[in-house]
Design an enzyme around this catalytic site. Sequence first.
Site, PDB file in Angstrom:
ATOM      1  N   LYS A  35       0.870  -1.242   0.131  1.00 58.08           N
ATOM      2  CA  LYS A  35       0.161   0.081   0.092  1.00 58.08           C
ATOM      3  C   LYS A  35       0.936   1.255  -0.035  1.00 58.08           C
ATOM      4  O   LYS A  35       2.260   1.172   0.219  1.00 58.08           O
ATOM      5  CB  LYS A  35      -0.705   0.079   1.128  1.00 58.08           C
ATOM      6  CG  LYS A  35      -0.239   0.198   2.521  1.00 58.08           C
ATOM      7  CD  LYS A  35      -1.176  -0.216   3.681  1.00 58.08           C
ATOM      8  CE  LYS A  35      -0.417  -0.364   4.936  1.00 58.08           C
ATOM      9  NZ  LYS A  35      -1.057  -0.911   6.201  1.00 58.08           N
ATOM     10  N   TYR A 252      16.057  29.701   9.403  1.00 55.01           N
ATOM     11  CA  TYR A 252      14.674  30.437   9.910  1.00 55.01           C
ATOM     12  C   TYR A 252      14.577  30.196  11.573  1.00 55.01           C
ATOM     13  O   TYR A 252      14.740  29.234  12.092  1.00 55.01           O
ATOM     14  CB  TYR A 252      13.543  29.616   9.219  1.00 55.01           C
ATOM     15  CG  TYR A 252      13.504  29.999   8.104  1.00 55.01           C
ATOM     16  CD1 TYR A 252      12.867  31.168   7.297  1.00 55.01           C
ATOM     17  CD2 TYR A 252      13.182  28.975   6.961  1.00 55.01           C
ATOM     18  CE1 TYR A 252      12.711  31.472   6.220  1.00 55.01           C
ATOM     19  CE2 TYR A 252      13.282  29.050   5.586  1.00 55.01           C
ATOM     20  CZ  TYR A 252      12.738  30.462   5.094  1.00 55.01           C
ATOM     21  OH  TYR A 252      12.643  30.631   4.051  1.00 55.01           O
TER      22      TYR A 252
END
Length: 356
Positions: A35, A252
């Site tokens: 999956k 940042y």
Amino acid sequence: MARPIFATINLGALKHNLAVARGHAPRSKAFAVVKANAYGHGLARAARALREAEGYALLELEDAVALRDAGCRQRILLLEGFFEPGELPLLAAHHLGAVVHNRDQLRILRHLPAGAALDVFLKINTGMNRLGFTAAEFPDALRALQSNPGVAQVTLMTHFANADELRGVQWQMEVFDRLANGVKLPRSLANSAAIFRYAETHADWVRPGIMLYGCSPFADRIGTEIGLVPAMTLESRIIAVQRLKRGDTLGYGGLFTAERDLRVGVVACGYADGYPRHARNGTPIMVEGTMTRTLGRISMDMLCADLTDVPGAQVGSRVVLWGEGVPVERVAEAAGTIGYELLCGLAPRVPVRERE
Ligand SMILES: *Cc1c(COP(=O)(O)O)cnc(C)c1O
């Protein structure tokens, strides 16, 4: 030259890890769980490498059809079954087996043509409380399936909530055994953790997922400690080197402040590549074969590595983000998640190479 990030899928590792599953559950057939694009490894290539498995399990209908169209002869199981009546002809035409876990699906199945020969995996809710029929609903559900002329084989199935933890599977096995006792049908119960830990769950079909990709299902062990080989290695290169002075901040938010002068490598990999933004300062990363740590915040396209212990590192130096040499489990842990999420989150923009 293209941006230097890429992932390598080691096909031999996939084969090896399937053999490990077989070693633990030698009398069971295996549905290789593919999956989520084979946990990010690429459906077609993973299915190719895992073709020794007797079946594939996934939940995306289009992917299941693609497997069949590509010539796959093995069993294919849809882990959430079908969602609307219109899908049934496709299931029948491509001989796709379906998990049936609720009454709506039983109702839809009444429209199944008599010759459809659908293989059904009847899912019992033994305590996970996500999908499946309760103990009280089980007898009626079983009867409905066994009297349905469109249904071929019925297999009894359940899924474990704590196979990787102290609580284990016994409490769910008691519920399952009580219902399945005396019912002569094949059974499928075990995920990766149960394959490793609980032989009594192996039954007719096991459903290995994460272990095939070389990642441990357990919080206290990494894959290489339990005989697995990582199948995906994510790597990139340093594209800039900065010299920070004591007191300088990095990236940042200035999440990292240099306590002394140091060299920092800027790596072409960020959260838009699937690297977890929540990976903390100090997440393990390998530069030129040497383990070091990330520094500062992960940005969209870049992250930074401490080069203190890698004096030879420069622009172009090879960096491993996870995989061979850097356990994906350790990166995941530093980001407050599990290896599963990192592997299946590999971004489409990252080019993929394969090797045997
Ligand atoms: C995903 C899944 C598996 C595989 O689980 P792993 O922990 O990855 O081995 C097995 N069974 C079902 C029903 C699943 O959804």
